[in-house]
Scaffold this active site. Structure first.
Site: not given
Length: 328
Positions: A67, A235
């Site tokens: 991320s 994610d």
């Protein structure tokens, strides 16, 4: 810019960079594999640490990021840490809210995060420097293949996001209590998902690197569910928020994270031979506060401050013979 007259001006930023490069030539060179956890704005803490490591002559032979950690890792390879922080300070100064209700009424995007995040990535990335660094890069994400076109259905997409979010929150709750759990593993099987790692061998231009980072950062509705070539991404922190496992077995590993839950359930031997860094005090910003330029700056500065306090320990670790790091 410092004026000297007769058209002779000095750009103090350029002088600073040249001085740093000159100093680094005389500093001992250390090599390290650097892993950075995801955490939205919290990752500016890791950027501050990386800035100091470079000042001390540390060369990153491998970097991993999840991320926002991936964005910071590539900013370090681009050597744009200071500029990236300054730029993000400026755009957060101009953003009045983390949720724009008036946009909802107009059918426009209500969360400003994805567009601001993309701009920050583009500003801080230097494609040529990333490639010329010679570093191996690992960007972790979760990919879902359409199963009987089920992901084409918006209702089922909403269910996927809901079930994934719930499993992650419950797993995270358990990890915060020191309990390793794997509800996400069941969700991955149910929805035909798999963990994916993009590497420097996948890099062909700045746009596709940007997309890899966005794939790793997909947290609907803040950052949209990413869809590329009929594949969907979420994610990477859902399954592994600090990717250390891809590094070479003889690597000197520095891992940066922000909450104890991040390392719960990881291989104890891997953790023992790594140098792990977490904030010395609560960070002055939350993950998705894009209205707080002071928090961005203070988080970055705390990273530099913590790095300085650990400098002797970090350098001693990087000087050690690798065999002394392998647990018996």
């Amino acid at each position: 810019m410092f004026p000297l007259g007769r058209g002779l001006d000095i750009n103090l930023s350029d002088v600073k960079d040249q001085l740093l490069q000159t100093i680094q030539k005389f500093l001992p060179q250390y090599e390290a594999s650097l892993g950075i956890a995801g955490g939205g704005c919290k990752a500016f803490y890791a950027l501050g640490i990386g800035r100091k490591l470079r000042e001390w002559g540390v060369r990153f032979t491998e970097v991993s990021g999840v991320s926002a950690g991936a964005a910071m890792a590539l900013a370090m390879l681009s050597e744009t840490e200071d500029e990236t922080v300054e730029y993000f300070e400026e755009i957060t100064k101009r953003n009045s809210s983390n949720f724009h209700f008036s946009n909802l009424l107009r059918g426009e995007r209500t969360f400003p995060h994805e567009e601001m995040y993309r701009r920050g990535i583009r500003f801080g990335m230097r494609f040529d420097k990333i490639l010329s660094s010679g570093a191996k890069v690992y960007i972790h994400t979760v990919r879902a293949y359409p199963k009987e076109n089920s992901l084409q259905n918006k209702f089922r997409l909403a269910r996927l996001i809901s079930e994934t979010g719930r499993a992650f929150l419950l797993d995270d709750r358990d990890r915060n209590e020191g309990i390793a759990s794997n509800r996400m593993g069941e969700i991955i099987k149910k929805w035909n998902m798999e963990e994916v790692v993009f590497t420097e061998r996948d890099f062909s231009n700045p746009d596709n690197i940007e997309q890899f980072i966005l794939n790793s950062s997909s947290i609907p509705p803040i950052v949209d569910f990413q869809s590329v070539n009929n594949e969907y991404y979420l994610d990477g922190g859902l399954t592994n928020n600090l990717l250390l496992e891809k590094f070479q077995t003889n690597a000197k590993i520095i891992g940066i994270y922000y909450e104890p839950a991040t390392i719960v359930g990881k291989d104890p031997d891997l953790l023992k031979r790594s140098f792990l860094i977490k904030p010395s005090r609560p960070l002055p910003i939350t993950s998705f506060d894009y209205t707080n330029p002071k928090g961005v700056r203070d988080t970055y500065e705390l990273g530099k401050e913590d790095a300085e306090s650990l400098k002797d320990e970090i350098i001693d670790y990087l000087k050690k013979d690798f065999n002394s790091l392998i647990p018996l």
